[in-house]
Design an enzyme around this catalytic site. Structure first.
Site, PDB file in Angstrom:
ATOM      1  N   GLY A 221      -3.572  -4.520   6.289  1.00 59.24           N
ATOM      2  CA  GLY A 221      -2.241  -3.954   6.424  1.00 59.24           C
ATOM      3  C   GLY A 221      -2.151  -2.573   5.807  1.00 59.24           C
ATOM      4  O   GLY A 221      -3.115  -1.804   5.781  1.00 59.24           O
ATOM      5  N   SER A 222      -1.001  -2.267   5.260  1.00 58.37           N
ATOM      6  CA  SER A 222      -0.730  -0.902   4.800  1.00 58.37           C
ATOM      7  C   SER A 222      -1.478  -0.505   3.543  1.00 58.37           C
ATOM      8  O   SER A 222      -1.422   0.654   3.143  1.00 58.37           O
ATOM      9  CB  SER A 222       0.773  -0.712   4.593  1.00 58.37           C
ATOM     10  OG  SER A 222       1.429  -0.663   5.835  1.00 58.37           O
ATOM     11  N   THR A 223      -2.189  -1.440   2.899  1.00 54.77           N
ATOM     12  CA  THR A 223      -3.049  -0.996   1.799  1.00 54.77           C
ATOM     13  C   THR A 223      -4.117  -0.041   2.327  1.00 54.77           C
ATOM     14  O   THR A 223      -4.613   0.808   1.586  1.00 54.77           O
ATOM     15  CB  THR A 223      -3.726  -2.184   1.093  1.00 54.77           C
ATOM     16  OG1 THR A 223      -4.554  -2.887   2.025  1.00 54.77           O
ATOM     17  CG2 THR A 223      -2.688  -3.135   0.505  1.00 54.77           C
ATOM     18  N   ALA A 527       4.262  -2.051   4.555  1.00 57.41           N
ATOM     19  CA  ALA A 527       3.700  -2.523   3.314  1.00 57.41           C
ATOM     20  C   ALA A 527       4.772  -2.801   2.314  1.00 57.41           C
ATOM     21  O   ALA A 527       5.410  -1.929   1.782  1.00 57.41           O
ATOM     22  CB  ALA A 527       2.744  -1.492   2.769  1.00 57.41           C
TER      23      ALA A 527
END
Length: 563
Positions: A221-223, A527
């Protein structure tokens, strides 16, 4: 008649020749392998007829030792994992079983833990060689390991905490877990029970022997936007200050799809304006501008598509699609830039990503062994400082750090409640998962204090409800871990060498699939701020389904035990 006899003679000669070849193969080519095989009955007997060295935690507490049995007709020793810490450390320590062999640290440092020839320190020792065992001391801090167990509170998930300056693993805990004492028992029934419990699938489909910390992976994901941001600084610096349109959704090229932001909220601007609120449409456009080749280069510099050199068997590589796979798939480039579709990461990879930014762009080799000492307490070896990869430049790491701090102070992690004095720099992630994206994987990576990092941590909680976010699920876990780590480290306490343990007297004896349904596609992540959806305009393309490639164990270690 004579011809048939001749042919029969030739066949018999060939048979004898094959027998001789096989005998030669067994006696010479495979002799060492068969002699050292764990299935060899003589070796099975040796396992428990000789003591092994101790496995010790960083604070000197014993995690594994050999207990004398003194039972007539039985084996002489049994491996014991203290009850208080058996399940807490089984993911790392592993087991030593007469039936199932060794795993974990017991496997990795088996040559040191078993009796082996000692180096001669005097003329008498040279003339009369001796054998003894060594003790292995780990980098793991039991207090922080316990904090990880308590923070997960029985939920499936993983926490990895590293010292970003050295690569030392301070904590690595995952659920589900198992009791290695059953596998180490001299009772065949107990061994089979232990094996059954260790490989039994839980309600989410995970088993304890395939650690969720380093042997399972999910869409990050947004990591992953930390890596996309690094790619902009390192490979396309003109994009750093480019302002992307403020909008609810961005059209995906070569398709009629729109990638929406969470809650249909508009966002855009420069990288500095988009990273703290985790703007999906803007980062999708940024990824397209950077290009699949440069995203791949940056991802591999952070360790993707390489097996991290952690000293334990079963570690798997995280995955990022190759330039060839992205060449004719521009929507895939956009999804990859926000950590979805074919991108898949382990919790260990998440911690390495955070540690790279914390350590000025350099990833130190992650390791569990701190030092090895012989039975007399003499130092045999220590791990030392070993850089693994240069993930990004020091300047890029310095530029990203304040943006990750803004994630905490005013972005998607703003409601977690991190203490201001801890100076936490973080990135949240909420990756869609499950059939038809009905679940999410909650992520958070972080390091602290941002001005002088002492710990880098990744938290992953797979298979969460659709309305859960990275900030909501992983945030409280991260907060507890940061506070526990900073309370423990100031700076980190040194590894405590302990004398060889004297036991008490005997008493008598994972693949996340990003599915795209016909007529609608769900992907992306906001995120820590909910899950985004990509919906088509009035006409939708044909459905596609993409899954991360299957994980493979490193060739240098045996595969994890199978069910």
């Amino acid at each position: 008649m004579g011809r048939r006899i001749r042919w029969l003679g030739i066949v018999l000669i060939l048979c004898f020749a094959l027998v001789l070849i096989q005998l030669t193969n067994l006696q010479f080519r495979q002799a060492h392998q068969l002699a050292s095989a764990s299935a060899n009955p003589r070796n099975q007997a040796k396992i428990l007829d000789n003591a092994r060295g101790d496995i010790v935690a960083a604070d000197g507490s014993i995690l594994a030792y050999s207990q004398a049995l003194n039972i007539p007709g039985s084996y002489k020793y049994q491996r014991v994992y203290p009850t208080a810490t058996a399940r807490l450390f089984s993911d790392l320590v592993g087991y030593d079983s007469i039936k199932y062999g060794t795993w974990g640290i017991e496997y990795q440092y088996n040559d040191q833990l078993i009796a082996h020839a000692q180096p001669a320190r005097s003329l008498s020792q040279f003339l009369n060689p001796t054998t003894a065992t060594d003790d292995v001391t780990l980098t793991v801090q039991p207090k922080l390991q316990l904090a990880a167990q308590q923070a997960l509170a029985g939920r499936d998930g993983a926490i990895v905490a590293l010292n970003p300056n050295t690569g030392a693993v301070l904590a690595m805990y995952a659920n589900p877990t198992y009791d290695p004492n059953l596998l180490a028992s001299t009772s065949p029934t107990a061994q089979d029970q232990g094996r059954f419990f260790a490989v039994a699938k839980d309600s989410q489909g995970y088993d304890a022997l395939a650690s969720l910390a380093y042997a399972q992976r999910w869409a990050p994901g947004s990591t992953f936007k930390v890596i996309t941001t690094s790619a902009a600084y390192d490979y396309a610096p003109l994009l750093v200050n480019k302002s992307y349109p403020v909008r609810v959704a961005t059209p995906l090229p070569d398709s009629n799809l729109l990638l929406h932001n969470d809650g249909n909220t508009p966002c855009g601007g420069t990288i500095a304006q988009m990273l703290p609120p985790s703007c999906d449409p803007g980062y999708a456009d940024l990824g397209l501008d950077i290009g699949g080749t440069n995203l791949y280069k940056q991802a591999t510099q952070f360790g993707y598509d390489s097996v991290p050199p952690l000293d334990i068997p079963g570690v798997v590589a995280s995955n990022f699609p190759t330039p060839a796979e992205l060449k004719d798939n521009l929507p895939g480039v956009a999804y990859s830039a926000i950590g979805q579709e074919d991108v898949a990461a382990t919790a260990l990879q998440g911690a390495l990503e955070a540690s790279a930014i914390a350590n000025g762009g350099v990833i130190m080799t992650p390791h569990l062994m701190a030092q090895i000492r012989d039975s007399q307490g003499n130092l045999v070896t220590n791990f030392g400082l070993k850089p693994w990869m240069r993930a990004t430049t020091q300047a890029t790491a310095a530029a990203i750090t304040p943006l990750m701090e803004e994630v905490v102070t005013s972005g998607t992690a703003g409601q977690v409640g991190f203490l201001p004095e801890d100076q936490v720099a973080a990135k949240t992630g909420t990756a869609q998962a499950g059939q038809q994206n009905q679940l999410v994987t909650a992520w958070m990576i972080a390091f602290a204090p941002a001005s002088q990092p002492r710990v880098a941590i990744a938290v992953v909680l797979p298979d969460q409800a659709f309305d859960v976010t990275g900030a909501k699920a992983a945030g409280p876990v991260m907060k507890a871990m940061i506070e526990a780590a900073l309370a423990l480290t100031g700076p980190l306490p040194p590894v405590s060498p302990a004398p060889h343990y004297t036991p008490p007297p005997p008493a008598g004896a994972t693949t996340t699939t990003t599915a795209k349904a016909p007529g609608a596609t769900t992907t992306s992540t906001a995120a820590g701020a909910g899950t985004t959806t990509t919906t088509p305009p009035t006409t939708a393309p044909a459905a596609t389904t993409t899954s991360p490639p299957s994980t493979t164990a490193p060739t240098t270690a045996p595969p994890p035990p199978t069910t």
